[in-house]
Design an enzyme around this catalytic site. Structure first.
Site, PDB file in Angstrom:
ATOM      1  N   LYS A  73       0.845  -1.203   0.000  1.00  0.00           N
ATOM      2  CA  LYS A  73       0.000   0.000   0.000  1.00  0.00           C
ATOM      3  C   LYS A  73       0.876   1.248   0.000  1.00  0.00           C
ATOM      4  O   LYS A  73       0.632   2.203  -0.742  1.00  0.00           O
ATOM      5  CB  LYS A  73      -0.924   0.003   1.224  1.00  0.00           C
ATOM      6  CG  LYS A  73      -2.100  -0.941   1.078  1.00  0.00           C
ATOM      7  CD  LYS A  73      -2.832  -1.183   2.384  1.00  0.00           C
ATOM      8  CE  LYS A  73      -3.886  -2.272   2.197  1.00  0.00           C
ATOM      9  NZ  LYS A  73      -4.455  -2.775   3.441  1.00  0.00           N
ATOM     10  N   GLN A 117      -4.772  -1.455   9.601  1.00  0.00           N
ATOM     11  CA  GLN A 117      -4.682  -2.784   9.008  1.00  0.00           C
ATOM     12  C   GLN A 117      -5.308  -3.831   9.940  1.00  0.00           C
ATOM     13  O   GLN A 117      -4.941  -3.925  11.107  1.00  0.00           O
ATOM     14  CB  GLN A 117      -3.200  -3.126   8.739  1.00  0.00           C
ATOM     15  CG  GLN A 117      -2.980  -4.445   8.042  1.00  0.00           C
ATOM     16  CD  GLN A 117      -3.533  -4.466   6.612  1.00  0.00           C
ATOM     17  OE1 GLN A 117      -3.356  -3.526   5.844  1.00  0.00           O
ATOM     18  NE2 GLN A 117      -4.211  -5.544   6.245  1.00  0.00           N
ATOM     19  N   ASP A 140     -11.381   3.000   4.043  1.00  0.00           N
ATOM     20  CA  ASP A 140     -11.749   1.588   3.962  1.00  0.00           C
ATOM     21  C   ASP A 140     -13.269   1.408   3.954  1.00  0.00           C
ATOM     22  O   ASP A 140     -13.768   0.330   3.631  1.00  0.00           O
ATOM     23  CB  ASP A 140     -11.198   0.848   5.200  1.00  0.00           C
ATOM     24  CG  ASP A 140     -10.080  -0.120   4.836  1.00  0.00           C
ATOM     25  OD1 ASP A 140      -9.919  -0.402   3.641  1.00  0.00           O
ATOM     26  OD2 ASP A 140      -9.382  -0.581   5.757  1.00  0.00           O
TER      27      ASP A 140
END
Ligand code: NAD
Length: 316
Positions: A73, A117, A140
């Site tokens: 990422k 994460q 997200d």
């Protein structure tokens, strides 16, 4: 033969059918194009805002798969012309320490998107942490505010993997209106948001799951099948209506023919389903590459919004 990616497919016996190559949905190529459009938007943003758009990724602990994702990422964020901020906490960091990092990122004007994460270590409550992220930086799309926005048709952030699936579907099929869609799986990160997105495109949506009776019969009705189950090669060719579009979200590592080696397969039995489907995503090279590309897209949308600048997200 098991086909492992788009390149192998070209030389595979499946090519006995000349249609197979055109049936393949190449997520890798689509993701590359999307990253290119994001990079252009990021350059324009830097000119207008006088700063780079920024994505912060927070990793707790040493989970090897999570470390790989976070590295990837970070690299792709920088390659797109955005600023990448990485925050690494030890596996024994407390929930309060993690929440303090999230609060600092919420308040940092250089940070447009925040991603924590997952999975987090067991002693930290994931829901508490997700709830602490500013919904306007929640790239997200996991915050309940964004889940609610998606369900009610308001603009917000949509989880990256299902949004990537929708982009591939619309690219292949154009309008999805009136099509029968079956989503297999009802997780918060894939199945449920996928169903909401398809409903918003005016599909007739069925969500199947582990308690569904006669799954094969349910899937046979579908013009669109999205498999997000986590069971290797579960969906078989004789479950598929001829010509249906099949999106395989599954990523499963299974033993390879060669001893000691492994290979990746999806939730769909590619060899049989590719004979019946009108279009199909391979694993790898289908949905997988879309997830990070969409994360960058969502960060771009967040940056323009946070800076109060107009932006046509649909053009991405
Ligand atoms: P999950 O375990 O949270 O959910 C799986 C769902 O499948 C559940 O809702 C369950 O009801 C359903 N299910 C289980 N067994 C079933 C059965 N026999 N019949 C019908 N339904 C059944 O998984 P998830 O997080 O949604 O992920 C699903 C798959 O997608 C996994 O393989 C995962 O690795 C993959 N994934 C890929 C990406 C990507 O970037 N491509 C992103 C997220 C997840």
């Amino acid at each position: 033969m098991i086909v492992t990616d788009a390149t192998t497919l070209v030389d595979s016996p499946l090519n006995d059918s000349p249609l197979v190559e055109s049936r393949l949905i190449d997520g890798k190529a689509f993701a590359e194009g999307l990253r290119g459009r994001v990079a252009n938007a990021a350059a324009a943003f830097s000119d207008k805002a006088g700063r780079k758009a920024g994505l912060a990724v927070v990793l707790v602990g040493e989970d090897p798969a999570s470390q790989v994702y976070v590295r990837s990422k970070g690299k792709q964020t920088v390659a797109s012309g955005m600023a990448s901020f990485e925050h690494k906490l030890p596996a024994d960091a407390t929930e309060a320490e993690l929440l303090a990092v999230v609060e600092a990122l919420n308040a940092d004007p250089a940070v447009d998107g925040i991603l924590v994460q997952l999975p987090l270590p067991a002693h930290i409550d994931e829901q508490v942490v997700i709830a602490a992220i500013n919904p306007d930086k929640d790239v997200d799309g996991f915050h309940v505010v964004n889940v609610g926005r998606l369900a009610t048709g308001l603009p917000g952030f949509v989880p990256c993997t299902p949004l990537g699936c929708l982009m591939l579907l619309k690219d292949r099929l154009g309008s999805l209106s009136g099509l029968d869609a079956v989503v297999i799986g009802r997780s918060n990160i894939v199945g449920k948001p996928m169903a909401q997105l398809l409903l918003a495109e005016s599909c007739t949506v069925t969500v199947a799951h582990s308690r569904t009776k006669d799954l094969a019969e349910v899937v046979r009705r579908a013009d669109i099948v999205v498999a997000a189950v986590g069971r290797p090669e579960m969906v078989k060719g004789d479950w598929i209506k001829p010509g249906a579009t099949v999106i395989d979200v599954g990523i499963n590592r299974v033993p390879a023919a060669e001893e000691g080696k492994t290979r990746l397969v999806g939730d769909v039995d590619f060899a049989s389903v590719s004979q019946t489907a009108g279009a199909i995503t391979p694993v790898p090279g289908g949905v997988g590459p879309m997830t990070i590309a969409v994360l960058l897209r969502n960060t771009m949308v967040a940056a323009y919004r946070n800076a109060g600048l107009a932006f046509d997200a649909d053009a991405l």
